[in-house]
Write an enzyme that holds these catalytic residues in place. Structure first.
Site, PDB file in Angstrom:
ATOM      1  N   LYS A  53      27.375 -78.046 -52.893  1.00 62.09           N
ATOM      2  CA  LYS A  53      27.463 -76.940 -51.930  1.00 62.09           C
ATOM      3  C   LYS A  53      26.129 -76.187 -51.883  1.00 62.09           C
ATOM      4  CE  LYS A  53      32.420 -76.551 -52.498  1.00 62.09           C
ATOM      5  NZ  LYS A  53      33.550 -75.955 -53.219  1.00 62.09           N
ATOM      6  N   GLN A  97      35.286 -71.493 -57.114  1.00 55.08           N
ATOM      7  CA  GLN A  97      35.628 -72.906 -57.274  1.00 55.08           C
ATOM      8  C   GLN A  97      36.972 -73.041 -58.001  1.00 55.08           C
ATOM      9  OE1 GLN A  97      33.738 -75.425 -55.943  1.00 55.08           O
ATOM     10  NE2 GLN A  97      35.344 -76.833 -56.589  1.00 55.08           N
ATOM     11  N   ASP A 120      36.313 -70.042 -47.522  1.00 55.71           N
ATOM     12  CA  ASP A 120      37.272 -71.114 -47.821  1.00 55.71           C
ATOM     13  C   ASP A 120      38.545 -70.959 -47.000  1.00 55.71           C
ATOM     14  OD1 ASP A 120      36.459 -73.140 -49.531  1.00 55.71           O
ATOM     15  OD2 ASP A 120      36.803 -71.966 -51.360  1.00 55.71           O
TER      16      ASP A 120
END
Ligand code: NDP
Length: 286
Positions: A53, A97, A120
């Protein structure tokens, strides 16, 4: 018939360039889209995802930071990091994460992220907006699948889409995004009776199960579009999807490979969501 392979890497590259134009427009105005990733603990797979990422951000000229907290970090410590990022004007997208170590409450942690920076798309506010069809941040993997379908020219409206899997990060948002495009959607789970009866009826079949080679040739309608979200290691340690690719490609009309299918799209859509977050936070876009 042999299926046409949907090249996720090539589509991801094309989509990244489209978003680079939007990122450059912001950069020209002195706003560099910025993303922060928080990782807790030492899970090797998570570390690879985070590194990818950060690398993708750098390639597009985006600002990114990653914050590593030890495995035994407390929830208060993690929430404090999130609060700092919520207030940091250089950061437009924040992601934590997952999975988190068991002693941390993922729900509470996600709810602490400013929903305007929730790239997200996991915050309840954005999940709610997804249900009504207006979220600025569709969750990245299903969003990537939708873009792949669009770029491949697959007709969605009026088609029967079957999603196998109902997780909050893949299956459910996938089904909603397909529904918003006027597919008739069936969601299958581990409790579904006679799964193959449903999958064989799919014009568009999305597998998000997490079991190697789970979808076999006899479960697929000839000519169907088969999207394989799964990322698994088989007994030889090789990366494989949920679909028995070698055999299913003999009946499907289109199929995504693993690796090189949905995976590259996920990070691309994270970039897209971060640029969109920067546009919104700077008043350039809704
Ligand atoms: P989860 O484990 O959270 O969900 C799996 C789903 O599959 C559950 O809803 C489960 O049903 C369902 N399932 C399990 N067994 C069966 C069965 N026998 N028949 C029908 N349904 C079944 O996984 P995720 O959604 O997080 O991920 C799915 C896969 O996608 C994984 O391989 C993951 O690694 C991969 N992934 C890939 C990404 C990418 O970028 N390409 C991103 C995210 C995930 P139930 O709810 O009843 O238990």
């Amino acid at each position: 018939m042999t299926a046409q392979i949907i090249d996720g890497k090539a589509i991801a590259q094309e989509v990244r360039l489209e978003w680079k134009v939007r990122a450059d427009r912001l950069i020209a105005r002195g706003i560099t889209p910025g993303m922060a990733v928080i990782i807790v603990g030492n899970d090797p797979a998570s570390k690879v995802y985070v590194a990818n990422k950060v690398k993708a951000c750098a390639e597009l000229g985006l600002y990114s930071i990653h914050i590593e907290l030890p495995e035994n970090a407390t929830e208060a410590e993690l929430l404090a990091e999130i609060e700092t990022l919520n207030r940091d004007p250089r950061i437009h997208g924040i992601l934590v994460q997952l999975p988190l170590p068991k002693h941390l409450d993922a729900h509470r942690v996600i709810e602490a992220i400013n929903p305007d920076k929730d790239v997200d798309g996991f915050h309840e506010k954005n999940v709610g907006a997804l249900v009504t069809g207006e979220t600025p941040f569709p969750s990245c993997t299903p969003y990537g699948v939708m873009v792949m379908l669009e770029k491949t020219g697959v007709q969605i409206e009026g088609k029967h889409a079957v999603v196998v899997g109902r997780s909050n990060i893949v299956g459910k948002p996938m089904a909603l995004l397909l529904l918003h495009k006027n597919a008739t959607v069936t969601i299958c789970t581990s409790k579904t009776v006679d799964l193959a009866r449903h999958t064989r009826d799919a014009d568009i079949l999305v597998a998000a199960v997490g079991k190697p080679n789970f979808i076999t040739k006899d479960m697929v309608k000839p000519g169907a579009v088969v999207i394989d979200v799964g990322i698994n290691r088989n007994s030889e340690g090789k990366l494989v999807g949920d679909v028995d690719f070698a055999n299913v490609k003999e009946v499907a009309g289109y199929i995504t490979p693993v690796p090189g299918g949905v995976g590259p799209m996920t990070i691309t859509m994270l970039i897209a969501n971060t640029v969109r977050a920067a546009e919104r936070l700077s008043g350039l876009n809704k």
